[in-house]
Design a protein around this motif. Structure first.
Motif, short mmCIF file in Angstrom:
data_model
loop_
_atom_site.label_atom_id
_atom_site.label_comp_id
_atom_site.label_asym_id
_atom_site.label_seq_id
_atom_site.Cartn_x
_atom_site.Cartn_y
_atom_site.Cartn_z
N VAL A 1 0.91 -1.10 -0.10
CA VAL A 1 0.04 0.19 0.15
C VAL A 1 0.88 1.32 0.02
O VAL A 1 0.52 2.19 -0.42
CB VAL A 1 -1.12 0.09 1.07
N ARG A 2 2.10 1.41 0.53
CA ARG A 2 2.77 2.35 0.44
C ARG A 2 3.32 2.74 -0.69
O ARG A 2 3.67 3.94 -1.26
CB ARG A 2 4.03 2.18 1.52
N GLU A 3 3.78 1.57 -1.65
CA GLU A 3 4.02 1.59 -2.85
C GLU A 3 2.95 2.20 -3.89
O GLU A 3 2.97 3.16 -4.62
CB GLU A 3 4.51 0.61 -3.50
N GLU A 4 1.71 1.86 -3.53
CA GLU A 4 0.30 2.17 -4.21
C GLU A 4 0.22 3.63 -3.82
O GLU A 4 0.14 4.51 -4.82
CB GLU A 4 -0.62 1.55 -3.49
N LEU A 5 0.52 4.08 -2.68
CA LEU A 5 0.26 5.46 -2.25
C LEU A 5 1.36 6.49 -3.13
O LEU A 5 0.94 7.27 -3.63
CB LEU A 5 0.50 5.67 -0.92
N ALA A 6 2.61 5.89 -3.27
CA ALA A 6 3.66 6.91 -3.90
C ALA A 6 3.14 7.17 -5.13
O ALA A 6 3.31 8.10 -5.79
CB ALA A 6 4.79 6.13 -3.67
N TRP A 7 2.82 5.82 -5.96
CA TRP A 7 2.54 6.02 -7.42
C TRP A 7 1.21 6.96 -7.55
O TRP A 7 0.98 7.63 -8.54
CB TRP A 7 2.07 4.75 -7.95
N ASP A 8 0.18 6.79 -6.66
CA ASP A 8 -1.03 7.67 -7.01
C ASP A 8 -0.55 9.00 -6.47
O ASP A 8 -1.23 10.24 -7.12
CB ASP A 8 -2.29 6.88 -6.01
N LEU A 9 0.29 9.24 -5.66
CA LEU A 9 0.81 10.74 -5.41
C LEU A 9 1.44 11.31 -6.82
O LEU A 9 1.21 12.47 -6.88
CB LEU A 9 1.64 10.91 -4.13
N ARG A 10 2.27 10.52 -7.39
CA ARG A 10 2.83 10.92 -8.66
C ARG A 10 1.93 11.12 -9.51
O ARG A 10 1.88 12.21 -10.40
CB ARG A 10 3.75 9.64 -9.20
N ALA A 11 0.88 10.40 -9.59
CA ALA A 11 -0.43 10.73 -10.52
C ALA A 11 -1.03 11.92 -10.48
O ALA A 11 -1.31 12.69 -11.35
CB ALA A 11 -1.46 9.33 -10.54
N LEU A 12 -1.21 12.20 -9.03
CA LEU A 12 -1.94 13.43 -8.78
C LEU A 12 -1.26 14.62 -9.13
O LEU A 12 -1.63 15.70 -9.95
CB LEU A 12 -2.40 13.61 -7.21
N GLU A 13 0.01 14.57 -8.79
CA GLU A 13 1.14 15.61 -9.22
C GLU A 13 1.05 15.87 -10.79
O GLU A 13 1.08 16.98 -11.35
CB GLU A 13 2.65 15.31 -8.85
N ALA A 14 1.00 15.06 -11.47
CA ALA A 14 1.05 15.08 -13.08
C ALA A 14 -0.26 15.48 -13.50
O ALA A 14 -0.25 16.42 -14.32
CB ALA A 14 1.50 13.49 -13.63
N ALA A 15 -1.40 14.90 -12.83
CA ALA A 15 -2.61 15.65 -13.23
C ALA A 15 -2.82 16.91 -13.13
O ALA A 15 -3.55 17.63 -14.06
CB ALA A 15 -3.61 15.01 -12.55
N ASP A 16 -2.13 17.80 -12.36
CA ASP A 16 -2.18 19.19 -12.17
C ASP A 16 -1.51 19.79 -13.36
O ASP A 16 -1.80 21.13 -13.52
CB ASP A 16 -1.43 19.46 -10.76
N LEU A 17 -0.54 19.13 -14.17
CA LEU A 17 0.04 19.86 -15.40
C LEU A 17 -0.65 19.67 -16.67
O LEU A 17 -0.10 19.93 -17.65
CB LEU A 17 1.44 19.20 -15.16
N ILE A 18 -1.82 18.71 -16.71
CA ILE A 18 -2.37 18.36 -17.96
C ILE A 18 -3.38 19.34 -17.98
O ILE A 18 -4.10 19.82 -17.53
CB ILE A 18 -2.90 17.01 -17.75
N THR A 19 -3.43 19.66 -19.43
CA THR A 19 -4.50 20.49 -20.04
C THR A 19 -5.56 19.93 -20.76
O THR A 19 -5.39 18.51 -21.21
CB THR A 19 -3.92 21.51 -20.99
N ASP A 20 -6.67 20.29 -20.82
CA ASP A 20 -7.74 19.75 -21.70
C ASP A 20 -7.50 19.46 -23.15
O ASP A 20 -7.70 18.40 -23.60
CB ASP A 20 -9.04 20.73 -21.44
N GLU A 21 -6.69 20.34 -23.60
CA GLU A 21 -6.12 20.28 -24.81
C GLU A 21 -5.51 19.09 -25.09
O GLU A 21 -5.27 18.38 -26.14
CB GLU A 21 -5.56 21.62 -25.37
N ARG A 22 -4.26 18.99 -24.24
CA ARG A 22 -3.62 17.85 -24.24
C ARG A 22 -4.28 16.49 -24.25
O ARG A 22 -4.06 15.60 -24.92
CB ARG A 22 -2.60 17.75 -23.08
#
Length: 167
Positions: free
Chosen positions: A65-86
């Motif tokens: 679960v700690r690894e799962e959490l680390a990967w989902d935190l990476r996903a959230l961080e990346a989501a903040d950088l995505i545009t609708d156009e992309r």
């Protein structure tokens, strides 16, 4: 629709989709191997959409679960950088805002499993606040139902098998 209105298939998203299928069919180790290879190709500073999709998918096939959490935190961080156009360029029909309910659901569940109920409740709140961005389709219903079930689990208190959060 003219040819210029269509988008070319996104090979990386197709590869991530293949890994998702493997993970869902029980081939979790195979999916992890593919995702690890793809992560090496993308890199920590690569395309935010690819990083988000891959990290979110990698979290789903982690056994710790700690690894799962680390990967989902990476996903959230990346989501903040995505545009609708992309997202549109990659052929996705939904806006980026529709990514957040699932991301927050997964983060809340990981924090719950770790016994960090305050963070779990915060991500549940954020997931519910973003749930209006989901469609009225099967996926939207699945995520909304997941948020409701998680709220019930959180109301019941910490899980019996809490791992314990170490900051």
């Amino acid at each position: 629709m003219s040819a210029s209105d269509t988008t070319a298939p996104d090979a990386m998203m197709a590869d991530i989709g293949r890994g998702i299928e493997w993970g869902q069919s029980g081939e979790r180790e195979r999916a992890r191997g593919l995702f690890a290879e793809l992560w090496e190709q993308i890199g920590p500073d690569g395309d935010a959409l690819h990083r988000c999709a891959l990290a979110h998918s990698m979290a789903d096939v982690r056994d710790d679960v700690r690894e799962e959490l680390a990967w989902d935190l990476r996903a959230l961080e990346a989501a903040d950088l995505i545009t609708d156009e992309r997202a549109r360029q990659a052929g996705l029909a939904s806006p980026v805002a529709a990514f957040y309910p699932s991301l927050h659901l997964n983060l809340a569940e990981a924090y719950r499993k770790l016994g960090d109920l305050d963070r779990a409740r915060d991500h549940l709140r954020r997931g519910r606040a973003a749930a209006g961005e989901l469609g009225d389709d099967g996926y939207g219903k699945m995520i909304k139902d997941g948020l409701s079930r998680l709220a019930d689990r959180l109301a019941a208190g910490p899980p019996a098998d809490v791992i314990g959060w170490i900051a």
